[in-house]
Design an enzyme around this catalytic site. Structure first.
Site, PDB file in Angstrom:
ATOM      1  N   LYS A  61       0.798  -1.221   0.000  1.00 22.57           N
ATOM      2  CA  LYS A  61       0.000   0.000   0.000  1.00 22.57           C
ATOM      3  C   LYS A  61       0.837   1.282   0.000  1.00 22.57           C
ATOM      4  CE  LYS A  61      -4.054  -1.851  -0.156  1.00 22.57           C
ATOM      5  NZ  LYS A  61      -5.047  -1.529  -1.174  1.00 22.57           N
TER       6      LYS A  61
HETATM    7  C1  LIG Z   1      -2.686  -7.554   3.887  1.00 20.93           C
HETATM    8  C2  LIG Z   1      -3.294  -7.176   2.573  1.00 20.93           C
HETATM    9  N1  LIG Z   1      -3.247  -8.044   1.556  1.00 20.93           N
HETATM   10  C3  LIG Z   1      -3.802  -7.761   0.364  1.00 20.93           C
HETATM   11  C4  LIG Z   1      -4.465  -6.573   0.145  1.00 20.93           C
HETATM   12  C5  LIG Z   1      -5.157  -6.350  -1.166  1.00 20.93           C
HETATM   13  O1  LIG Z   1      -4.633  -5.347  -1.968  1.00 20.93           O
HETATM   14  P1  LIG Z   1      -5.588  -4.532  -2.920  1.00 20.93           P
HETATM   15  O2  LIG Z   1      -6.363  -3.573  -2.066  1.00 20.93           O
HETATM   16  O3  LIG Z   1      -4.644  -3.835  -3.847  1.00 20.93           O
HETATM   17  O4  LIG Z   1      -6.501  -5.482  -3.610  1.00 20.93           O
HETATM   18  C6  LIG Z   1      -4.556  -5.651   1.190  1.00 20.93           C
HETATM   19  C7  LIG Z   1      -5.325  -4.408   1.015  1.00 20.93           C
HETATM   20  O5  LIG Z   1      -5.691  -3.739   1.928  1.00 20.93           O
HETATM   21  C8  LIG Z   1      -3.949  -5.942   2.425  1.00 20.93           C
HETATM   22  O6  LIG Z   1      -4.003  -5.087   3.461  1.00 20.93           O
END
Ligand SMILES: Cc1ncc(COP(=O)(O)O)c(C=O)c1O
Length: 343
Positions: A61
């Protein structure tokens, strides 16, 4: 290293940064041969993972946060103003980093599902954190609804809304995807399959969109936690893995990009995260474990010698009091998970 060698490394610019934000992105693509062998993948089959947990905020992120803030600046965020976001924790941490550097106040809304580690990191970085009950979409106490109300009630505040922001796809289409494909080509000559889950969908949609264009032969696989409805299966049931899956498809998700879906249980997600720690020395989160378990399933089905790539979205340090703790596992229906070392 000699003085001249140190100066030449510094001159290359790779270790210089004016702020913490300059060290975001360009993460390594790791190969996982010991894990591949422990789970019995055919020799020659290659499992690759982009180590997004090595971003300074500990997650994928970080790539998004500054872009969200810069978009908000363009749409009227005043210097020293307030930004509000709904998050499963990691976007909040990345925003807290960027907000500190750029001089903004941050209000974060997260549900009780979010680990205490992430909440504590958020507070340590100066964010104001509101914790809501873990309720489905449509409920007025859902964390996105609370974030919208808080933003509306705070003079001059901007709701960043990663769930609708096109920047959330753009950063991964322009950076994560190209980095991943180039690194896979350098390491293994090609990428046969890309495996990833969907939270907001930014990572999945951005990377998959880029791959469709730049490597149409790469199979795109959705990894979904058992209980989530994104893979198309039945009723929502709550599950323990954080950050991916949901009770409804997020607005940025495009099911047309999915060639195949793989559903992974909490137990297997955490088992693979433990296995990564114990075979490769990698401390990764539960969604990374989910991705890894799905990638392993795909790799077992493809011909021997295939190259399967995935993403590690965040660090295992976020979950030391959760699935890395045998007592937490026992209290959450996962007794025995630690006893076999994740194998
Ligand atoms: C630990 C974790 N894995 C995966 C994701 C998924 O990413 P995306 O929001 O780009 O789909 C997030 C998103 O908040 C996350 O916090």
């Amino acid at each position: 290293m000699t003085g001249a060698e140190v100066r030449s490394v510094l001159a290359s610019g790779t270790v210089l940064g004016r702020t913490i934000l300059d060290s975001i992105g360009e993460t390594p693509l790791l190969e996982l041969p010991r894990l591949a062998s422990a789970i019995g993948l055919p020799s020659g089959t290659r499992l690759l993972a982009k180590a997004e947990q090595l971003n300074p905020g500990g997650s994928v992120k970080d790539r998004l946060a500054l872009t969200l803030i810069e978009d908000a600046e363009r749409s009227g965020l005043e210097p020293g103003g307030t930004v509000v976001e709904a998050t499963s924790g990691n976007t909040g941490i990345s925003l807290a980093q960027a907000a500190a550097v750029r001089g903004y106040r941050l209000i974060v809304v997260a549900s009780t599902k979010v680990s205490q580690e992430k909440i504590r990191i958020l507070r340590a970085l100066g964010a104001q954190v509101h914790v809501t009950p873990n309720v489905p979409h449509g409920n007025p106490n859902h964390y996105t609804e609370v974030a919208k109300r808080l933003a509306a009630a705070t003079p001059g505040a901007v709701y960043l809304d990663q769930f609708h922001s096109t920047a959330n796809v753009r950063v991964h289409e322009e950076h994560t995807g190209p980095e991943l494909l180039e690194q896979a080509r350098q390491l293994a000559g090609r990428l046969d399959a890309f495996v990833c889950g969907v939270g907001t969908g930014g990572t999945f949609v951005g990377v998959a969109t880029y791959l469709r264009r730049a490597s149409p032969r790469t199979k795109v696989v959705l990894a979904d936690p058992s209980g989530s409805v994104l893979a198309g299966g039945g009723q929502f049931r709550s599950y323990l893995v954080e950050g991916i899956g949901d009770d409804a498809p997020p607005p940025l998700f495009d099911p047309a990009l999915v060639d195949e879906s793989v559903v992974i249980s909490d137990r297997d997600s955490f088992r693979f995260a433990l296995l990564a720690a114990r075979t490769e020395g990698l401390l990764i989160g539960g969604s990374s474990g989910n991705h890894l378990a799905a990638a392993a399933e795909v790799a077992l089905r493809l011909p021997a010698g295939s190259v399967v790539g995935t993403i590690f979205p965040d660090t295992g340090r976020n979950y030391l009091s959760k699935f890395f703790d045998p007592e937490w596992c026992a209290a959450n229906g996962l007794a025995g998970l630690h006893e076999d070392g994740g194998r």
